[in-house]
Scaffold this motif. Structure first.
Motif, PDB file in Angstrom:
ATOM      1  N   VAL B 123      78.945  41.856  57.520  1.00 37.81           N
ATOM      2  CA  VAL B 123      77.907  42.254  58.461  1.00 37.81           C
ATOM      3  C   VAL B 123      77.192  41.012  59.003  1.00 37.81           C
ATOM      4  N   ALA B 126      79.311  39.611  61.591  1.00 38.37           N
ATOM      5  CA  ALA B 126      79.283  40.450  62.791  1.00 38.37           C
ATOM      6  C   ALA B 126      77.991  40.243  63.586  1.00 38.37           C
ATOM      7  N   ALA B 129      78.109  36.970  65.264  1.00 33.63           N
ATOM      8  CA  ALA B 129      79.054  37.012  66.384  1.00 33.63           C
ATOM      9  C   ALA B 129      78.420  37.668  67.607  1.00 33.63           C
ATOM     10  N   PRO B 312      77.704  46.059  66.321  1.00 34.90           N
ATOM     11  CA  PRO B 312      78.241  45.102  65.339  1.00 34.90           C
ATOM     12  C   PRO B 312      79.572  45.558  64.742  1.00 34.90           C
ATOM     13  N   ILE B 313      79.693  46.878  64.485  1.00 37.70           N
ATOM     14  CA  ILE B 313      80.941  47.347  63.872  1.00 37.70           C
ATOM     15  C   ILE B 313      82.098  47.208  64.850  1.00 37.70           C
ATOM     16  N   ALA B 315      82.310  44.935  67.120  1.00 44.24           N
ATOM     17  CA  ALA B 315      82.638  43.506  67.141  1.00 44.24           C
ATOM     18  C   ALA B 315      83.552  43.171  65.969  1.00 44.24           C
ATOM     19  N   LEU B 316      83.239  43.776  64.817  1.00 45.17           N
ATOM     20  CA  LEU B 316      84.029  43.537  63.606  1.00 45.17           C
ATOM     21  C   LEU B 316      85.450  44.074  63.756  1.00 45.17           C
ATOM     22  N   ARG B 319      87.475  42.018  66.214  1.00 45.26           N
ATOM     23  CA  ARG B 319      87.869  40.734  65.631  1.00 45.26           C
ATOM     24  C   ARG B 319      89.007  40.925  64.635  1.00 45.26           C
ATOM     25  N   SER B 320      88.995  42.057  63.910  1.00 45.29           N
ATOM     26  CA  SER B 320      90.042  42.288  62.916  1.00 45.29           C
ATOM     27  C   SER B 320      91.393  42.564  63.582  1.00 45.29           C
ATOM     28  N   LEU B 537      88.519  40.653  57.301  1.00 46.66           N
ATOM     29  CA  LEU B 537      87.907  41.560  58.264  1.00 46.66           C
ATOM     30  C   LEU B 537      88.635  42.904  58.268  1.00 46.66           C
TER      31      LEU B 537
END
Lengths: 355, 565
Positions: B123, B126, B129, B312-313, B315-316, B319-320, B537
């Motif tokens: 988190v 994230a 980021a 944020p999630i 974004a996570l 990215r994953s 991630l």
């Protein structure tokens, strides 16, 4: 499956039993010598970047003992845990205490000195003391890494020394790590003390702070989060990482790396193993230490732990020799010097930077 | 008459056991370790560089340091602000998710729990980021600020408020509000004068919980705030691990105890003033249809969910799904099952997922059985004041683990669990200690979800049943347990999710070879190489998906159980 339902029921029975037994403080009655443990078993406690299962299997085969591996936290956490449990050791042998914390193990008398018979040359060079309170197994270097492409694009000369980091030309371009939470950060701090002396390092850090250096708590946050070559959207072209890091940013054709490690800013990180005082199976522990220094295990260190084997004849990947060689004259202090100064330096550092 | 006498004797014994089991559990696995570590600290036998004299002289040294006061100030500020924001944003969420009737509500409820279990490191990454240097929202200037910490604390805890308050709200009698509306009161006025006062018991309970979570937050504060925003928790970590200054750490542990007790006293006081007055209905659904007057609440919920959680999630997740060069790929997920040759992890992340699920089952079993007992005991209201005070102390004792540093508990367990109490197992290196530590953490959550509902039962109902000749056991079965069926599924899911995502306590234990998923993620993320980062991630996304799945199942379980009643 590691934990059967039956095992769990035993545990549940234990909890209940513990409840009824909670009248006296009989906790120490059973302590002192795990003589009932089968003498063929040997337990090693390691830090959390260790290839546990592979090691257990390979070491068992090589030593004839039944080797078990348990994980503690990072190097710092492992050290504190070992010191705290000195009266009733958690295992027979340990691995993963680094030169920043090594003195804590030796001073508290947690380890039982042991000198393996055939020590690789470089291991002899990095021994903690003559008795072998701690035996070096691998080494790495913390170094400033840069993104050369960024400097080319922005028409700026690449920095190369500690002094460059405080040059206003590089203002706000550097990410470092907090030495009071990160051992990588602590290693860099020790490098600056080796370079500028106990009287001069505080002034250097003041200049770093004035040059808008950014401090992160952990390596990931700094490298993956802020570095321009960290794989994300980072904006800092100068970051504290390792001498081996450029080997991880090699282009697909394998001809070059997109990052460079600055040799003049390196400081050694040595990881030690040792036999724990009061070990249930000291002979087994010694055999495990011997195995850690054998070429069979030393050959696997680079791939599994991303550091250099202490035996310089052991295998390292080709890219390492090409893109990530160890700096020839790192800025080092002895573990004993570090032990004597560590807490005081951190205080000085904190006062100087105001962080 | 025999039939009557036996149950009374049995009942007494049963209540005594119901108190003794959880108390013993916490004494052995929480209080004893913590006090042992503090004793070592004050004893001065293990210390930093300078030789320390035994005794309590450490207090003056610690309190003379200006840094200590800064740290205490930060702890209280983060606790208060994190709690306030979580409650303000959590109330609309509780209303929408638990009071309104609409399609897809169960799915939303499941998803809403995800933030609570995401690893803090992930988190933190994230949030940086999104808000850090070079990020899309950098212009907000929140990077490494107090506000970003509070936002992140709210990210985790809005869910807690929504769950604990929502479970209670779902059962509040809706007729009072309807009456007030009919008499011409505006929706705002109805909320402020009718609903809010009735929610106070659940709100006070939930706010206390969230305050303790915020004030003892470790990873978020460390990752997003750094040294400038150190709280007591991160300071204890630094003192214990980096400086091995156990005396100063012990002094700060005492400060933590004082804060927990103060918070519980305030929360108890608020709760007690309101509890008796609350009318609850368990027979019929108290859900309301969506109408125009709910728009502000729905909007507040939607904006919170989108900005604070989805962004944020997302974004996570994005990215994953990218490799080091920014191309979209599923390779990070494939690597979870078949680790790449360059990554010598020992076991695949997939194995650690299975292991985590297994531990979570055991931890849930422990925390649910003990939590049920605690909730049943703590919901009694005996006539004698001394008994009532005793029950309050018991209730507070169960909450203590939330307010005490995970480092202190973990290191304390090292001191005490070597063949504890004359039992011949070295529990310190045993796999058993992990679900036990997770259960200690999940227990207060279970209690907080069950208790407000149980306390809402009108004591006269129980008395009436007794007068009509029902045995105490029968009263328990027909009144208490029937009411409990509803929040039970919810509580079960919560306990499971909390155990699944538990990191702090597990991380400070000595762990046998295999690792739980959150621990695995934190190890992967600290390793060099883009593949490891990607896998970390992806692992976090899998953890989130698992949690959502578990919560969805819990919702289903709840539904079916209720329909049988």
């Amino acid at each position: 499956m590691t934990m059967s339902a039956r095992k769990f029921m035993t545990g549940f029975a234990f909890i209940t039993a513990a409840g009824f037994a909670l009248t006296g403080c009989a906790s120490d009655a059973a302590a002192g010598g795990d003589s009932d443990a089968a003498s063929n078993e040997v337990t090693v406690i390691v830090h959390d970047s260790f290839p546990n299962d592979e090691f257990a299997a390979a070491a068992s085969a090589a030593t004839g003992y039944e080797v078990e591996v348990v994980s503690a936290g990072d190097g710092g956490e492992l050290t504190s845990q070992l010191v705290l449990s000195a009266d009733a050791p958690l295992a027979d042998a340990f691995f993963g205490v680094d030169n920043v914390f090594a003195s804590r193990i030796a001073d508290a008398g947690v380890s039982e000195p042991y000198l393996p018979a055939d020590l690789p040359d470089r291991a002899a060079e990095y021994l903690y003391d003559e008795q072998g309170s701690l035996v070096p197994v691998d080494l790495g270097q913390t170094c400033i890494n840069i993104d050369p492409a960024w400097f080319a694009e922005n028409g700026l000369d690449e920095p190369s020394t500690y002094e460059d980091l405080v040059d206003p030309a590089y203002r706000g371009l550097t990410v470092l790590l907090d030495p009071s939470t990160s051992s990588t950060g602590a290693s860099f701090l020790i490098g600056t003390i080796a370079k500028f002396g106990e009287d001069g390092f505080a002034d250097y850090w003041k200049q770093l702070a004035e040059n808008d250096v950014r401090i992160e708590q952990g390596w990931t946050e700094a490298y993956n989060g802020q570095f321009t070559q960290g794989g994300g959207d980072g904006t800092f072209p100068i970051v504290l990482s390792y001498s081996s890091s450029p080997a991880w940013t090699v282009t697909e054709d394998g001809t070059e790396s997109t990052t460079v490690s600055l040799d003049a800013t390196c400081s050694s990180q040595i990881e030690y193993a040792g036999v724990l005082k009061g070990a249930a199976n000291p002979e087994g522990a010694k055999a495990v230490i011997d195995y850690m220094l054998s070429s069979e295990f030393q050959d696997t260190i680079a791939d599994s732990m991303y550091v250099y084997p202490i035996d310089d004849d052991a295998y390292v990947p080709e890219e390492w020799a090409k893109f990530a060689p160890l700096a020839e004259s790192p800025n080092d202090l002895t573990p004993a010097e570090i032990g004597a100064g560590r807490e005081g330096w951190l205080k000085t550092w904190s006062d100087a930077t105001g962080w | 008459m025999n039939r009557d006498r036996n149950p009374r004797w049995l009942g007494r014994a049963a209540w005594a056991t119901a108190v003794a089991l959880p108390v013993t559990f916490l004494l052995v696995f929480f209080l004893w370790p913590v006090l042992s570590l503090m004793a070592v600290g004050f004893g001065g036998s293990i210390g930093a560089s300078d030789p320390q004299t035994p005794g309590l002289s450490g207090f003056s040294a610690v309190f003379e340091d200006a840094r200590t006061w800064r740290v205490i100030g930060q702890t209280l500020a983060q606790g208060c602000c994190g709690m306030a924001l979580s409650v303000i944003l959590g109330l609309p969420a509780a209303f929408v998710l638990y009071r309104l009737e609409f399609r897809g509500r169960a799915l939303l409820r499941g998803l809403a729990t995800v933030p609570f279990v995401l690893p803090t490191v992930v988190v933190g990454v994230a949030f940086t980021a999104l808000l850090g240097p070079g990020a899309p929202l950098e212009w907000l200037g929140l990077d490494q600020s107090f506000i970003i910490i509070v936002l992140a604390l709210a990210f985790f805890n809005v869910t807690v408020v929504a769950r604990t308050v929502g479970g209670f709200w779902a059962q509040l009698d809706a007729r009072e509000e309807q009456a007030a509306r009919m008499l011409g009161a505006s929706p705002v006025r109805v909320f402020l004068t009718v609903t809010l006062p009735r929610l106070t018991p659940a709100l006070a309970s939930s706010a206390a919980l969230v305050f303790l979570f915020c004030a003892t937050s470790f990873g978020v504060v460390l990752v997003l705030g750094g040294r400038a925003f150190s709280n007591i928790e991160t300071e204890i970590y630094r003192l214990t691990v980096q400086y091995l200054d156990l005396r100063s750490a012990a002094v700060l542990s005492i400060v933590q105890f004082v804060i927990v007790v103060a918070v519980l006293l305030v929360s108890n006081h608020l709760r007690r003033r309101r509890e008796q007055a609350t009318q609850m209905r368990f027979d019929a659904s108290q859900q309301v249809r969506v109408s125009r007057e709910h728009v502000p609440a729905i909007l507040a919920f939607a904006v919170t969910a989108l900005l604070l959680h989805v962004l944020p999630i997302a974004a996570l997740v994005t990215r994953s799904l990218r490799d080091a060069d920014g191309n979209f790929t599923l390779v990070n997920y494939a690597n979870l099952v078949h680790p790449p040759s360059s990554s010598k992890l020992g076991a695949s992340v997939f194995d650690s997922i299975l292991l985590s699920l297994e531990f979570a089952v055991y931890a849930t079993l422990i925390s649910m059985s003990l939590g049920l007992l605690v909730a049943l005991v703590a919901s009694r209201r005996p006539r004698r004041l001394a008994w009532r005070r005793g029950i309050e102390a018991f209730d507070g004792f169960v909450m203590l683990p939330l307010g005490v540093s995970a480092v202190t508990v973990g290191f304390g367990l090292l001191l005490t669990m070597h063949r504890p109490l004359g039992i011949g197992i070295d529990l310190r290196t045993s796999v058993l200690l992990i679900p036990i530590a997770q259960a200690v953490v999940a227990l207060p959550l279970v209690v907080r979800t069950l208790l407000p509902v149980l306390r809402g039962i009108d004591e006269r109902q129980r008395q009436a049943a007794s007068v009509l000749g029902a045995s105490p056991l029968r009263v328990l079965a027909t009144i208490d347990l029937r009411v409990l069926l509803r929040p039970l599924g919810l509580s079960l899911g919560f306990a499971f999710a909390a155990s699944l995502g538990e990191f702090g306590a597990t991380a400070f234990l000595v762990r046998p070879a295999s690792q739980t998923l959150p621990v695995m993620i934190s190890q992967l993320i600290g390793k060099q190489g883009a593949e490891n980062y990607g896998m970390a991630l992806a692992g976090a996304v899998v953890l989130a998906a698992l949690t959502a799945g578990v919560m969805l199942l819990a919702e289903r379980l709840r539904g079916s159980v209720v329909s049988e009643v």
